[in-house]
Design an enzyme around this catalytic site. Sequence first.
Site, PDB file in Angstrom:
ATOM      1  N   THR A 155       6.977   1.188   1.191  1.00  0.00           N
ATOM      2  CA  THR A 155       8.357   1.297   0.704  1.00  0.00           C
ATOM      3  C   THR A 155       8.521   2.530  -0.177  1.00  0.00           C
ATOM      4  O   THR A 155       9.495   3.283  -0.044  1.00  0.00           O
ATOM      5  CB  THR A 155       8.761   0.037  -0.079  1.00  0.00           C
TER       6      THR A 155
ATOM      7  N   CYS B 214       0.818  -1.213   0.000  1.00  0.00           N
ATOM      8  CA  CYS B 214       0.000   0.000   0.000  1.00  0.00           C
ATOM      9  C   CYS B 214       0.853   1.265   0.000  1.00  0.00           C
ATOM     10  O   CYS B 214       0.395   2.331   0.422  1.00  0.00           O
ATOM     11  CB  CYS B 214      -0.937   0.017   1.201  1.00  0.00           C
TER      12      CYS B 214
END
Length: 627
Positions: A277, A274
Amino acid sequence: MAGEVKDILKNRVKGKNYDRLVAVDHPKMHRFIADAIELTNPASVYVCTDSPEDIAHIRALAVKNGEEIPLNIKGHTCHFDGISDQGRDTFSTRYLLPAGSSLGESLKSVEKQAGTKEIRDLLKNSMAGREMIICFWCLGPVGSDFTIPCLQITDSPYVVHSESLLYRPGYEQFKKLGEGHGFFRFLHSEGELENGVSKNHNLRRVYIDLEDELVYSVNTQYGGSTMGLKKLALRLAIQKASREGWLAEHMFVMGVHGPKNRVTYFTGAFPSACGKTSTSMLPGQTIVGDDIAYFRKKEGQMRAVNVEKGIFGIIQDVSEKDDPVIYKVLTNPMEVIFSNVLLDANKRPYWLGMGCEIPPEGTNFSGAWFNGKADDQGNPIPPAHKNARYTLSIPDLDNCDPALNDTNGVPVGGIVYGGRDSDTWNPVEQAFDWNEGIILKGAALESETTAATLGKQGVRTFNLMSNLDFVSIPLGKYVQINLDFAKGVKKPPLIFSVNYFLRGKDGKYLNTMADKLIWILWAELRVNGDVDAIKTPTGFIPKYEDLARLFKEHLKTQFTKDDYEKQFTIRIPENLAKLDRVEKIYRDKVPDTPKILFDTFAEARKRFKSAAEKLGDYISPFELLGK
Ligand code: SPV
Ligand code: MN
């Protein structure tokens, strides 16, 4: 060393490997290793120290045994997991709990004695004819009060190679531990293989013993189920933290770079796949970590570390346009393990959403692949898996934050919670205070399921603090511990919600991927008191002028009043429906929910309703100005 343990180790661990074990004076560790050898019955045992030669040996082993394929760029390899082993298996991952005890309905468990027997039977002789690798790592910066030593035993050099990129070395630390010092233990075996991948996926098991801080996993190769230090250790750490007064969270840690070279540290919790990162790798910012953070209070400050030192990131949608920093890293020489991407005949990797044409044939997680190939059920097999990943080491990145290994951690200025939410939350919003933030942002988080876990995708699911898969204590207690954590902190971090996935009436996303930079930069300005905000029934939202300026300055784009109004209109019916859905979960499934959660929900509901009576169901931010 006790006589029997010594005999086993002496007979089964040869030469320098034996010496390396003896150099660690820790009887409990020796007992564990002797037991693992007797149980899994490997042909040989390799003891991996922190030395570059040992890591190079492991790297070569992973290629030699076919678990990794060298690619056409120096330092790059590719690993494939089996077709039904492409994500965390939340069904077969369970806590081993003594008979009669429970962590609540939402946390899966199996009776300890029976479960231990079941998984040890599956592990019996599982390493026959193979080499066992014993390796040592540390969670958190080495030599700090965040550090937790870990011992991993596995028959997969890919697991050890990945861990060498993701975790700090631990062999020298183990030598210093002393026999009373605890450590986390992980025993993994791929089990029987067919064409190089785990064959018995119906016998895949990941069992977590919280009491003994020990995890067994078998018949799987997927990193999230095999690398003990990742999500398996997070489960152990949450329990340990709850006993010891700190927090273990599913969060990135990043340096957000504000005006005049100011750096403010943020942590952020997002369910898998989501945007966690890619937020931590935003252009112009610096990354401490992208997945797991430990928090401690030190001298009145909340401070956090990255538990890891590498990234096991989702590669789908990493393109030059949307994720320029990550894209550059993945297309240049450096040590990177790709997993479950498509390889062409020239050993070049391709993934979904990479922004270029994908070849019509190649090799992927299903073997030889061609456009139109279908699985046993007739479903088309995509060229690369949605949960395909890359593994790399953060110190190899240009945008590595200098505080990565700070033993005191970094001071946390802001915390963001975000999920895959098509219709409820605004792109960014500040909670009124710590308690509201923990309860209405963190503990109320919902997100649509993704390919990071096995099962159906796109189902809106409750996922408190994005940590539901890993919480190992009763959920109400976990919420209370988060609430209490601000006690004694002079300036608690501000808490924000973000939503990168909001859609308009036509079903199209209202934002581009790049916009998340602006939400994070706005939050940084709020933490430092540089901008005002508009008070809405759901929280503080940005003023149009501030966003327009940030868009122009940082993305060189024009943010119109129309964009602003569409994105920041308060959607009262959706927010009320969300309160109802989440409250029902706490009422029905979480008997130890703190009362303050229900009180805060009730106040929010009252606020939302009275605003709707005055201003209607959909409240434009322009209407709220000056009210
Ligand atoms: C996640 O799914 O949240 C990950 C990868 O970070 S895994 O190791 O599978 O947990
Ligand atoms: Mn994660």
